[in-house]
Enzyme design. Structure first.
Site, PDB file in Angstrom:
ATOM      1  N   TYR A 154       0.834  -1.207   0.000  1.00 51.92           N
ATOM      2  CA  TYR A 154       0.000   0.000   0.000  1.00 51.92           C
ATOM      3  C   TYR A 154       0.870   1.259   0.000  1.00 51.92           C
ATOM      4  CZ  TYR A 154      -3.589   3.356   1.375  1.00 51.92           C
ATOM      5  OH  TYR A 154      -4.431   4.435   1.428  1.00 51.92           O
ATOM      6  N   LYS A 158       1.189   4.172  -2.873  1.00 52.45           N
ATOM      7  CA  LYS A 158       0.869   5.573  -2.622  1.00 52.45           C
ATOM      8  C   LYS A 158       2.070   6.483  -2.844  1.00 52.45           C
ATOM      9  CE  LYS A 158      -3.434   4.968  -2.023  1.00 52.45           C
ATOM     10  NZ  LYS A 158      -4.362   5.478  -3.074  1.00 52.45           N
TER      11      LYS A 158
END
Length: 277
Positions: A154, A158
């Site tokens: 994740y 990002k």
């Protein structure tokens, strides 16, 4: 210099608009006079938000779209027509250690959180450049500013989202295209995406409320801002990375950032789609 996009009379498209932050932004944009186009892989959720907007007298359309499918994105974009604001909001998180996450889960995280940015933005950017008007919003995360434990895939996705926005902004400036870009980097948002997350210092790193974040994003679109970090303290985290690694790691431990996912249990029951910080 690129300027903000007035939402009254504009068309705003939001991916993952069927729930969470995406739903709040769709409803808020409609209240400000936008025609809203909702893309979601949960057709029923997208249709429900569309009906909610129409019931209040607004304009909205909902489409089932898998943003990782390049051909599906192109077809849906042709159907959506002219769009002034693209909000790349769809996102997923596994919340697992690298060795625990499945290969399919890691691949999906990268496809939804990174590659979809390219497919969705490319589908509408040419029209914005031609009209010399528009805003591309990339909903990244505080995890895109500093790596966090149990979020290897994740956080990496990002970081890539933040880099996508920065590179796109530089490209548009070099081409003197009057199209704005806005990257949004919030800390955890109370959408149910990160159920069980806890913060050690709640006054400094609070769980944000989706309605407030949505309003701040819409304000930033209209004001022509290029970056929105919530809460503002999170802006300091990347600065700490100039310190020696050992000192940086210790400060992250003191702040408790790397322990926020210790009690992560996944998405709350009944909370699907959308995005969180």
């Amino acid at each position: 210099m690129a300027k903000g996009t007035r939402l009254a009379g504009a068309t705003l498209l939001v991916t993952g608009g069927g729930s969470g932050l995406g739903r709040r932004m769709a409803l808020g944009a409609a209240r400000r006079g936008s025609r809203v186009v909702i893309w979601d892989v949960d057709a029923a959720a997208g249709a429900a938000v569309c009906d909610e907007i129409r019931a209040a007298g607004g304009q909205a359309d909902a489409q089932y779209v898998d943003v990782t499918d390049r051909d599906a994105v192109k077809a849906a974009a042709a159907e959506a027509g002219t769009v002034d604001v693209v909000v790349n909001n769809a996102g997923v998180v596994s919340g697992q250690r690298l060795l625990d996450a499945t290969e399919d889960a890691i691949e999906r995280t990268m496809n939804v959180n990174v590659l979809a940015l390219y497919w969705v933005t490319r589908a509408f950017l040419g029209g914005m450049v031609e009209r010399r008007r528009g805003t591309v919003v990339t909903v990244a995360s505080a995890a895109g500013l500093v790596g966090v434990a149990r979020q290897t895939d994740y956080s990496a996705s990002k970081f890539a989202a933040v880099g996508f926005n920065e590179s796109l902004r530089a490209e548009l400036r070099a081409d003197r295209a009057d199209v704005n870009t806005l990257v949004v980097c919030p800390f955890y948002i109370n959408t149910g995406m990160f159920d069980g997350v806890r913060t050690r210092w709640p006054l400094l790193l609070p769980i944000l409320e989706e309605e407030d974040v949505a309003a701040r994003v819409l304000d930033a679109i209209e004001a022509g801002h290029r970056k929105l970090v919530l809460p503002p303290l999170v802006n300091l985290l990347p600065v700490l990375r100039v310190l020696p690694v050992g000192v940086f790691d210790r400060l992250m431990d003191v702040l408790g950032v790397n322990r926020t996912m210790d009690h992560f249990t996944g998405r709350a029951p009944g909370r699907t789609g959308g995005h969180s910080g």
